[in-house]
Design a protein around this motif. Structure first.
Motif, short mmCIF file in Angstrom:
data_model
loop_
_atom_site.label_atom_id
_atom_site.label_comp_id
_atom_site.label_asym_id
_atom_site.label_seq_id
_atom_site.Cartn_x
_atom_site.Cartn_y
_atom_site.Cartn_z
N MET A 124 1.20 -1.34 -0.09
CA MET A 124 -0.04 -0.32 0.27
C MET A 124 1.08 1.30 -0.02
O MET A 124 0.99 1.86 0.73
CB MET A 124 -0.75 0.31 1.03
N HIS A 125 2.03 1.90 -1.18
CA HIS A 125 3.09 2.53 -0.84
C HIS A 125 3.25 2.63 -0.04
O HIS A 125 4.02 3.97 0.66
CB HIS A 125 2.05 4.18 -1.57
N GLY A 126 3.75 2.14 0.34
CA GLY A 126 4.65 1.70 2.07
C GLY A 126 3.92 2.70 3.18
O GLY A 126 4.63 3.75 3.85
N ALA A 127 2.88 2.92 2.97
CA ALA A 127 1.95 3.54 4.36
C ALA A 127 2.58 2.99 5.75
O ALA A 127 2.55 2.00 5.64
CB ALA A 127 0.58 3.64 4.08
N PRO A 152 1.34 1.81 9.24
CA PRO A 152 0.45 0.99 10.18
C PRO A 152 -0.41 2.17 10.39
O PRO A 152 -1.53 1.63 10.75
CB PRO A 152 1.66 0.33 11.33
N THR A 153 -0.77 3.29 11.12
CA THR A 153 -1.32 3.94 11.79
C THR A 153 -1.51 5.30 10.41
O THR A 153 -3.10 5.80 11.21
CB THR A 153 -0.38 4.47 13.23
N ASP A 154 -0.98 5.11 10.02
CA ASP A 154 -2.06 6.72 8.87
C ASP A 154 -1.52 6.37 7.63
O ASP A 154 -0.27 6.64 7.48
CB ASP A 154 -1.16 7.95 9.04
N ARG A 155 -2.62 6.09 6.53
CA ARG A 155 -2.12 5.56 4.90
C ARG A 155 -1.32 7.01 4.30
O ARG A 155 -1.25 6.64 3.92
CB ARG A 155 -3.16 4.61 4.64
N TYR A 156 -1.24 8.20 4.67
CA TYR A 156 -0.77 8.89 4.25
C TYR A 156 0.45 9.43 5.10
O TYR A 156 0.92 10.33 4.73
CB TYR A 156 -2.43 10.18 4.64
#
Ligand SMILES: *Cc1c(COP(=O)(O)O)cnc(C)c1O
Length: 376
Positions: A220-223, A225-229
């Protein structure tokens, strides 16, 4: 007699049609199309089935391999050892990361990576100044590679092992199932594989929590684990759709029934095909094939191209996996090989034929196939 299929997805679809339709409508209702609840449920069911500690699904089998190489920081100047007699994806992912695939020969009786050739390959990699990093054995046609022996070699040279189990879901060694045979494994849910979805899909099996978490980020684009952005790695976009997971959950329910049927068909072929004409696949003691494909080797007096024409005339679908080993492929021929020639890979590429193998072959059909093959 019904027309024989090489792999029969249509009949299987009839068996699970209602369940699949309901499962897909549930996805349409909740609307979480990517990484929805079906995906987590599938990951947990796959852990139960394989005995792997962690399962991370992704977009396809090639990405499953690639994500694992990324997680292991494979880079330029690294050497990764792969069998030459395999599907292109096994070597392709190594080249994608700018590392060097080193082609290894196979054993004639199992079609899988030859430990002796692997040792030559490791030596050769060092001689040409590369940094040996890891080994990707392939479970060709469904039979697990010789992980116990390869693990000993890996330990001696401080290399990791990544199992390319794209063709072997359901296989086992001494009751340990594919997915738990190596510290890292990758599989594919391409429709024609033993466990296939209705599109592309793949999964990674690992036994380390650290790897599990890194892989979830990388897909997932290197997100974080706590904040996908919040991005903590250079990742890719490689996730499994909820619809595909929903299909796979239904197929997993009938997988063992299908596997039993594959085994019965394999046994019939093994008991009845004429071994003076065809060398038959072999399961070493304690090894169980998932019978993704059933591949025979033409004995020296058999002209393979004539046999293929004859089978076509008899309406028996048959295919050659693979006509050209990787070290002879135009784009890979300049990559290093364990030795100057890889004689077994080169020989088998000219002699193998895969014959129909799927759970819905009838007794009448397999008797017909055996009779016609033996008559050739
Ligand atoms: C099918 C296959 C792959 C790739 O799987 P995809 O899901 O098609 O990307 C990798 N390795 C082997 C040996 C395969 O047969």
């Amino acid at each position: 007699m019904q027309q024989i299929q090489f792999i029969d997805l249509k009949t299987q679809q009839q068996v699970i049609k209602n369940q699949v339709n309901e499962a897909i409508s549930r996805v349409l209702e909740h609307g979480q199309y990517i990484l929805g609840p079906e995906v987590s449920e599938l990951e947990s069911k796959l852990c139960d089935y394989t005995g792997a500690k962690y399962t991370v699904t992704c977009a396809n089998g090639t990405d499953a391999l690639k994500l694992l190489l990324m997680a292991n920081n494979v880079r330029v100047n690294d050497a990764v050892f792969v069998p030459s007699f395999t599907f292109a994806a096994t070597a392709e992912v190594v080249s994608h990361l700018k590392a060097t695939p080193i082609f290894i020969d196979i054993c004639e009786d199992t079609f899988n990576m030859c430990p002796k050739s692997l040792e030559s390959g490791i030596l050769h990699a060092k001689q040409i100044g590369l940094n040996p990093k890891g080994i990707i054995p392939v479970d060709l046609f469904g039979l697990p590679a010789d992980y116990p022996t390869i693990q000993e070699i890996a330990n001696m040279h401080n290399l990791w092992i990544l199992a390319d189990s794209a063709q072997s879901f359901g296989g086992a060694i001494n009751n340990h199932k594919v997915g738990s045979l190596a510290p890292m494994s990758a599989t594919s849910f391409f429709p024609a594989k033993p466990l296939g979805c209705y599109g592309d899909g793949g999964a990674i099996f690992v036994n380390s929590e650290e790897l599990d978490s890194k892989l979830r980020s990388l897909r997932m684009h290197g997100a974080s684990p706590t904040d996908r952005y919040d991005h903590i790695h250079i990742g890719i976009n490689s996730r499994l759709d909820s619809m595909q997971a929903a299909v796979l959950l239904e197929k997993l329910k009938i997988f063992d029934i299908e596997l039993e049927k594959r085994k019965k068909i394999a046994k019939f072929y093994l008991d009845n095909l004429d071994q003076t004409k065809f060398k038959l696949p072999f399961e070493p003691k304690g090894f169980k094939s998932g019978w993704g494909l059933f591949t025979i080797i033409c004995q020296d007096q058999i002209d393979r191209e004539k046999l293929l024409n004859y089978l076509k005339e008899q309406q028996i679908p048959a295919t050659v996996y693979y006509r050209k080993p990787m070290h002879k492929q135009p784009i890979y021929q300049n990559c290093p090989s364990a030795t100057n020639n890889l004689p077994i890979s080169e020989k088998l590429a000219n002699k193998v034929v895969s014959i129909p193998m799927h759970p819905y072959l009838t007794d009448e059909q397999i008797e017909y196939i055996v009779t016609k093959l033996n008559k050739f």
